[in-house]
Structures are given as C-alpha cells and as structure tokens.
Write a protein that holds these residues in place. Structure first.
Motif, short mmCIF file in Angstrom:
data_model
loop_
_atom_site.label_atom_id
_atom_site.label_comp_id
_atom_site.label_asym_id
_atom_site.label_seq_id
_atom_site.Cartn_x
_atom_site.Cartn_y
_atom_site.Cartn_z
N SER A 156 -3.59 -19.26 26.38
CA SER A 156 -4.79 -18.10 25.74
C SER A 156 -5.66 -18.20 26.86
O SER A 156 -6.49 -17.08 27.12
N GLU A 157 -5.86 -19.18 27.84
CA GLU A 157 -6.97 -19.04 28.94
C GLU A 157 -6.79 -18.59 30.18
O GLU A 157 -7.34 -18.78 31.01
N GLY A 158 -5.49 -18.31 29.84
CA GLY A 158 -4.77 -17.42 31.13
C GLY A 158 -3.75 -18.31 32.95
O GLY A 158 -4.37 -17.69 33.42
N ARG A 159 -4.01 -19.52 31.95
CA ARG A 159 -3.51 -20.59 33.27
C ARG A 159 -1.71 -20.80 33.11
O ARG A 159 -1.29 -20.41 32.31
N VAL A 160 -1.51 -20.60 34.37
CA VAL A 160 0.06 -20.62 34.52
C VAL A 160 0.57 -22.11 34.97
O VAL A 160 0.19 -22.23 35.58
N ILE A 161 1.26 -22.79 34.09
CA ILE A 161 1.59 -23.48 34.38
C ILE A 161 3.18 -23.58 34.02
O ILE A 161 3.65 -23.50 33.48
N PRO A 162 3.95 -24.00 35.19
CA PRO A 162 5.07 -24.11 35.95
C PRO A 162 5.97 -25.62 34.84
O PRO A 162 4.99 -26.26 34.95
N LEU A 163 6.79 -24.86 34.36
CA LEU A 163 7.14 -25.99 32.92
C LEU A 163 8.63 -26.47 33.76
O LEU A 163 9.53 -25.78 34.47
N PRO A 164 8.59 -28.20 33.95
CA PRO A 164 9.73 -28.33 34.89
C PRO A 164 11.43 -28.66 33.62
O PRO A 164 11.04 -30.33 33.12
N ILE A 165 11.73 -27.48 33.23
CA ILE A 165 12.76 -26.98 31.96
C ILE A 165 14.22 -28.08 32.29
O ILE A 165 14.74 -29.12 31.50
N SER A 166 14.03 -28.80 33.07
CA SER A 166 15.15 -29.58 33.79
C SER A 166 15.17 -31.05 33.01
O SER A 166 16.46 -31.67 32.86
N THR A 167 14.11 -30.70 32.90
CA THR A 167 14.01 -33.12 32.83
C THR A 167 13.08 -32.32 31.32
O THR A 167 12.48 -33.92 30.59
N ILE A 168 13.37 -31.45 30.56
CA ILE A 168 12.38 -31.07 29.18
C ILE A 168 14.05 -31.46 27.90
O ILE A 168 14.24 -29.88 27.89
N GLN A 169 13.81 -32.04 27.04
CA GLN A 169 14.83 -31.18 26.54
C GLN A 169 15.00 -30.43 25.31
O GLN A 169 15.79 -29.80 24.67
N SER A 170 14.01 -29.61 24.48
CA SER A 170 13.58 -28.89 23.06
C SER A 170 12.29 -29.06 23.97
O SER A 170 11.24 -29.31 24.31
N LEU A 171 12.15 -27.46 23.64
CA LEU A 171 10.60 -26.67 23.76
C LEU A 171 10.49 -26.50 22.29
O LEU A 171 11.42 -25.85 21.79
N LEU A 172 9.08 -26.91 21.18
CA LEU A 172 8.54 -26.71 20.36
C LEU A 172 7.53 -25.37 20.11
O LEU A 172 6.82 -25.95 21.02
#
Length: 290
Positions: A44-60
């Motif tokens: 919501s503050e405009g920050r862009v954060i790349p997510l290492p989704i191959s290392t994450i089992q689930s996104l809530l």
C-alpha cells in the motif's frame, strides 16, 4: 518495537532464503502481479518486493489484496498454493490448489484413514496429547471419546471456579451467536479463529481438512481433530479469563487482541505443523519435497 500482530507485514528481511522453503507468507493491502517473469508484491506504500515463490509453499492473501491472472498462473507452475483469509488469518475463506502439487502428504493421510487399525492408532496419538499420564493402548475410540467428554466437562467447571465465572454449560447454535451468554460467545469466537488458523496450516501442508480420525460427519473433521489439542488454552481458558474483564459486555476487539497475543506468545503457527507431522508420521511438513 515488538508487534502484537499475529502475522508481520512482509518485507525483504523476512523473506525465506533459497535453502529454506517456508510453509506460508501472509500478504495484505497490496497487489500481487508479474513483472519481468517474476512475481512481485506491491504494498500500500508503493514498495515493490520480489517474492521467491519457488521457496514458498503457500501464500495467504489477507484484506485489501488483489492478484493478476498471470501471477496465479506462475504460482501454479511452481506449486505455490494460494489461500484467501481474513486479517492475520483469523478467518479462512478458500484455497486454490495447484494442478501439479505433490500429493505425498494427502496420500499418507488417506492411507492412515482407510486402514481401521492405523486410523485408531492416529486417534490414540491425538488423545495421548490430552492424557499424557494415562495408558490408552487398550482403550477403543468410544471409550476415549467418553474420557474426553468428562475431561472437557471438568475443565469447564475448573475454569469457572478459577475465574469466578457463572457457568450454565456450553450452548451454541449456528446463526444465533447474539443470544448466547458472554462466555459462550467468547468460546465460539476463539474456536472460529482457531479453526481458521489450523485450516490454513492443513491446506499449506497439502493435507485435507475433510479426512478426520476422531470427528466425522462435519465440514472440517481433521481441523476439529487438531483444534482439540489447543482449545483448552487458546479458547476455553481465554474465554473464561476475559469474561470477567468484559463485565457483561461482549467486546470483539478486546477478545481478538487477547487471542492474537496468546497465539504469538505460544508460537502456535510454528507448533501446529510440527504436531500434525508427528501425529501422522510425515517425513517432512512440506508436501512439495520428495
């Protein structure tokens, strides 16, 4: 400053390392999209954060989130499940399963359930958490459930004495929350939050909430099985404790804050996957690893 939030807002320093695979990452108030072939979170503050989704089992995905079609497609490709939840995962709405997700944990759960002897063994393992000083090897399921009923009934009485709260018994009917007494309202609210957290954990581990070993004929029997391990402290004790503080007026925010505080201090989100893995004999609480 120490946060009293159940789940912290995602930031770069909290993201998992390549050597790890996190059970889940919680996101709220932002947008999930794909840019340059990678999934990025724009808060919501405009920050862009790349997510290492191959290392994450689930996104809530919590309140105020949106996700693009392309992001869902990429998440599915790497077996990263998506769940839609309320704030701090205290309400659970739905989950999207990936078509290529590993089914190892689910197969293990079904194998244990389909064999009567193995199913009873798992049920006894759950009861052993509640009766650590009792020999339950020769007990059948009906006897164990009778023991549990007596234990819970005595627990209600002990808590009413401990916190000096008048208790007329557990009473709850769906859709009639407002006509319950104060303590019953608190118990119902805490149970609902507890079920939601456990449901999210069960899905993130690639298990089914519908395959229970003690409960049956209900919407989420496995969730109810696991919830019984934690209800005495996170639901019942808290409900009786806070009833007196509310002085006859149900204060939802006060109860929610107290519940979150207990979950954080008890590190419940770390404990649930460990207990489930121990009960079912899972080799790894991550279903995507062979």
């Amino acid at each position: 400053m120490k946060s009293n939030r159940l789940l912290i807002r995602v930031d770069k320093e909290y993201l998992p390392q390549i050597k790890d695979r996190y059970p889940f990452v919680y996101l709220e108030r932002g947008r999930l999209e794909v840019d340059d072939s990678s999934v990025k979170w724009i808060d919501s503050e405009g920050r862009v954060i790349p997510l290492p989704i191959s290392t994450i089992q689930s996104l809530l995905l919590g309140p105020g989130t949106s996700v693009t079609h392309e992001a869902i497609k990429v998440l599915a490709m790497v077996n990263c499940m998506v769940s839609w939840v309320g704030e701090d995962s205290l309400l659970y709405y739905a989950a999207g399963q990936t078509p290529t997700q590993n089914t190892r944990n689910l197969v293990k759960q079904l194998t244990l359930y389909s064999d009567p002897q193995k199913r009873l063994k798992v049920a006894k393992k759950m009861f052993s958490y509640r009766f650590p000083n009792t020999d339950i090897d020769k007990k059948n399921l009906k006897e164990l459930m009778g023991m549990e009923g007596i234990r819970v009934k005595n627990l209600y009485y002990d808590l009413s004495v401990k916190y000096d709260v008048l208790w007329h018994g557990r009473s709850y009917k769906p859709g009639e929350f407002q006509i319950s007494d104060l303590t019953n309202k608190c118990i119902t609210a805490c149970n609902t939050a507890l079920y939601s957290i456990i449901n999210a954990c069960v899905h993130s581990m690639g298990l089914s909430p519908k395959i229970g070993f003690i409960h049956s004929g209900s919407p989420l029997p496995f969730v109810y099985d696991i919830a019984d391990l934690y209800k005495p402290y996170y639901s019942l004790d808290l409900a009786f404790c806070i009833t007196k503080e509310m002085a006859g007026v149900y204060l939802a925010e006060k109860l929610r804050t107290a519940f979150v505080k207990r979950v954080v201090e008890g590190r419940l989100l770390e404990q649930i996957p460990k207990d489930i893995s121990c009960i079912l004999g899972l080799k790894n609480d991550n279903p995507n690893n062979e």
